[in-house]
Design a protein around this motif. Structure first.
Motif: not given
Length: 552
Positions: A25-29
């Motif tokens: 999730w952190s990579v995506l956002f």
């Protein structure tokens, strides 16, 4: 073999450093860099929504990911009121003032030509399975591609679809950018960005047709390999190499960060030396046969595919690690050569330890940080002969492998040796001596090992690795011996049954290079059969054996 396969399953479960759904999730956002979103969205979809906060779930809706019955649900993009159809694809797009609008129809037409080229190469030419049909969810039985204004840095996304399919396959669709003109993509032209993204994402669609549950490292490493297989002049994959070569101690199936993208080099080695792209396809065919939602059979599938090349996961891994140290495009590198090595943005893997040795020393080096299918490189500097010994402090010595690589002064020649105890004589003149320790074939997570180095003995000649290997009647195999002291030398060639098929002896009166070219004829000058042969060279005090392959 059944025991080995069972162990390989345990290996993969125990040792891969897997990225968590929250990290994905952190990579995506939160990433400000280029993003390959597919593995992270796949990782999230495979997880439990309970891992995420309400705010995080709300953010996922911007990527068409919602929750239904405590499971993640993928929705198709809306508002794309135009379509462009090719032989195998349906492109959904819009024009005008929309946030997702493309500049002109030529952009879609050009993208369609690229995707058809990708289909032709991987499906028609190489014989991969086509993506599974999605029961006309996108309005036809063509493969759906949606052109959108994706978040900054996203190349493209391949989503698994909820269409009913036969297990373990799943249908999918792709999102592509409505423009690749952003400064984040300025390393390549817009067409080149479309080409590498089309290959990468469509190869994910192929992967999902084989095994919807396969591990992310295997998916990403082979998708990056696929980029260069078709469009080998773009070289976008080079950007993953510096980080990967800086971390040889990370396991092959390490998934965290961008390491898994750099693992393409393992499949590049297989492609160049162990059966070509068909072996990569066989890895995915085995993935289909060995599919499991709970466990990890990625190592098992690769090992089974390599058996068709008289190789194994252990063998391919060790050879790749040696090739990574030699890092040369010179034909003399033989089975350790990379075609593009001279252009790669790396020279060698990170060295874990530098050891200096003088006559009469006794050196011992210990480490407790070796994981399964990871490697330590140690550089040795000495002017005197030494014996290097490997000891496994955590189990049987067969769990570990010891190789040495000698690069000779001023010439593109290397000598590779393997044993638990290896004598090295640097007096012939060497550029470097590299010690390579790897862990294979056990279920332990970490190994403690030690190296001991003590005085060795002089060698009266050196047997360079034969080249080219494989050889043929058109390209004879060169047998080169660097003679250090005058002596009688004997060279014999045996087949796999141990039968001697050719021999010669030579009295050498002074130091120098003895070269013999063998064109695949026996002692009676008749052509021999294609196959594996062993070249045995014996001098006054030393003897060496090298394995070669001859192809008629």
């Amino acid at each position: 073999m059944q025991t080995l396969n069972k162990c390989l399953l345990i290996f993969s479960l125990a040792l891969g450093k897997n990225i968590s759904p929250l990290d994905s999730w952190s990579v995506l956002f939160e990433s400000k860099h280029k993003v390959h979103a597919t593995p992270h969205i796949t990782n999230i979809i495979r997880s439990n929504p309970a891992h995420f906060t309400n705010n995080q779930i709300e953010e996922l809706k911007s990527l068409n990911i919602s929750i239904q019955n405590n499971n993640f649900l993928i929705e198709r993009p809306e508002g794309l009121n135009e379509s462009h159809v090719t032989n195998h694809f349906k492109f959904h797009y819009t024009l005008g003032n929309s946030y997702d609008a493309i500049d002109n129809i030529n952009y879609v037409i050009s993208m369609g030509e690229v995707f058809e080229n990708v289909w032709s190469f991987y499906i028609d030419s190489l014989g991969y399975l086509p993506p599974v049909q999605d029961q006309m969810i996108g309005g036809s039985n063509l493969y759906d591609i949606y052109l959108l204004n994706l978040p900054s840095g996203y190349f493209g996304i391949t989503y698994t679809s909820g269409a009913a399919t036969e297990n373990p396959s799943c249908a999918s669709f792709i999102k592509m950018r409505n423009s690749y003109s952003s400064s984040l993509f300025s390393d390549h032209s817009e067409l080149e960005n479309i080409q590498v993204t089309a290959v990468h994402e469509f190869f994910h669609a192929i992967q999902f047709s084989y095994n919807c549950y396969e591990k992310l490292w295997f998916m990403e490493a082979t998708a990056v390999w696929a980029e260069d297989e078709l469009y080998d002049d773009i070289n976008d994959h080079y950007r993953y190499m510096p980080t990967w070569f800086s971390n040889p101690g990370k396991p092959l199936n390490y998934t965290y960060g961008i390491h898994m993208y750099g693992t393409f080099i393992f499949f590049q080695y297989i492609d160049e030396h162990l059966g070509g792209p068909q072996t990569i396809k066989q890895c995915w065919e085995k993935s289909n046969e060995n599919s499991t939602y709970i466990g990890d059979n990625s190592y098992l599938s690769i090992n089974e595919a390599l058996q068709n090349q008289n190789s194994s996961l252990d063998d391919a891994y060790n050879r790749m690690r040696i090739a990574n140290r030699i890092m040369s495009s010179n034909l003399n590198a033989g089975i350790y050569r990379y075609e593009e090595a001279n252009d790669y943005p790396v020279e060698l893997p990170k060295i874990k330890e530098f050891i200096n040795y003088d006559l009469g020393d006794y050196k011992s080096y210990t480490s407790s940080e070796l994981n399964l299918f990871s490697t330590h490189y140690i550089e040795l500097s000495t002017d005197v002969p030494v014996v290097i010994s490997l000891n496994n402090e955590s189990g049987p010595i067969s769990d570990l492998s010891l190789f040495t690589v000698l690069k000779y002064d001023d010439i593109p020649r290397w000598s590779v040796r393997s044993n638990n105890e290896i004598n090295i004589d640097p007096l012939v003149g060497v550029d470097y001596i590299s010690i390579i320790v790897s862990a294979t074939d056990d279920i332990e997570k970490n190994w403690d090992y030690s190296l001991t180095i003590k005085d060795g003995h002089r060698e009266d000649f050196t047997f360079y690795d034969p080249y080219p290997n494989p050889g043929s009647s058109k390209y004879p195999i060169n047998i080169d011996l660097q003679v250090i002291e005058p002596q009688n030398l004997f060279i014999k060639i045996f087949d796999v049954l141990g039968r001697q098929i050719w021999s010669m002896d030579k009295k050498v009166s002074e130091a120098g290079l003895l070269s013999v070219a063998w064109s695949g004829k026996n002692q009676n000058k008749k052509n021999i059969s294609s196959g594996v042969y062993f070249i045995y060279a014996k001098g006054e005090h030393n003897s060496f054996t090298k394995k070669v392959t001859f192809i008629k």
